[in-house]
Design a protein around this motif. Structure first.
Motif: not given
Length: 310
Positions: A5, A32, A40, A69
């Protein structure tokens, strides 16, 4: 090997005092979307001072924000035996007449029944890889409910050549459409830049600044005064997202059936999306330098509509 990540950490400065946490992240992590940021946050991948918070959380100076992320999971795109209406094919390129209700290439939440799935079955491994596993062979696209000609490249050599022609605006692309209202002049053009709509980020619009050059020439093929529709031919110099739909709506003649750009307009016809067909596609062959032109017949719904209007 498992992907790791990405983790970002920010310390809130005085200029961001009082900001919502989702808004700040959207400004600082441009890769994003706001929708994904909310996911998230809901998944507790966003922490403020070590604790999960809501999307509406108001920030204070010196707050420490951590954003995790997860790695993107690339789904497997499988070949599917879907019939294709092939207009032209050789060892380098293939031109197909795409039907209504077919997406050109896979995207999030839509990995099957696309033109790519059908092309993968037909061409096996003979597709260019420049646009990755999600879009093999794809060098341009048309909307889901727009019918007509799409060119697919079978190798990187052909892909680069067609991409250059698209960039130079040398490919001949002619569309047929039916629009609302009677266009008085026999032909005309719209020269207006197109960018993301400020009012609705899902839509495109003619914009005063920050847009990309967009030029559409239109020619009247037939007028239907009784029903107040005009049958037109549009020739593209540029190929922006939703270009014809945006430009015709901009001059007060949105396309019949367009559920996005003809809002507030209604007709007695029950249509699935805009009445738009990519009829003619002309290009210089990447290997032979011969000019190739294909013509996609009007789909049945379009021809029937013209007969009804007559």
């Amino acid at each position: 090997m498992d992907q790791k990540s990405d983790t970002f950490e920010f310390v809130v400065t005085d200029e961001y005092e009082g900001y919502r946490i989702d808004k700040l992240i959207s400004e600082l992590v441009e890769s994003v979307s706001r929708t994904y940021i909310k996911k998230l946050i809901d998944d507790k991948k966003v922490l403020c001072n070590g604790k999960p918070v809501k999307a509406s959380f108001s920030l204070s100076e010196n707050d420490v924000i951590q954003v995790e992320i997860p790695p993107v999971e690339v789904p497997e795109i499988v070949p599917q035996d879907i019939p294709l209406d092939i207009l032209y094919e050789d060892d380098d390129v293939i031109v197909v007449n795409k039907p209504k209700d077919m997406v050109v290439h896979p995207a999030a939440g839509h990995y099957k029944d696309t033109l790519v799935n059908a092309i993968m079955f037909h061409c096996k491994d003979n597709l260019s890889g420049i646009n990755g596993v999600m879009r093999p062979g794809i060098v341009h696209r048309i909307d889901k409910d727009t019918t007509g000609s799409v060119i697919i490249c079978k190798n990187d050599f052909a892909h680069n050549s067609i991409a250059d022609q698209l960039k130079e605006h040398s490919i001949n692309r002619v569309y047929h459409a039916i629009c609302y209202g009677i266009i008085d002049e026999d032909e005309g053009f719209v020269d207006a830049p197109i960018g993301r709509s400020q009012n609705d980020r899902k839509k495109m619009a003619v914009v005063k600044s920050g847009g990309k050059e967009a030029y559409t020439h239109y020619r009247v093929l037939k007028r239907f005064p009784e029903d107040k529709f005009t049958y037109i031919e549009c020739k593209l110099k540029t190929g922006r997202t939703h270009q014809i739909r945006v430009h015709m709506a901009h001059i007060g003649h949105p396309l019949l059936g367009d559920e996005v750009y003809a809002q507030g307009r209604s007709s007695k016809f029950k249509l699935q999306g805009q009445c738009l067909h990519a009829k003619t596609l002309g290009f210089v062959h990447p290997r032979t330098n011969e000019y190739i032109e294909t013509d996609a017949p009007l789909p049945q719904y379009f021809s029937h509509l013209l007969d009804v209007l007559k």
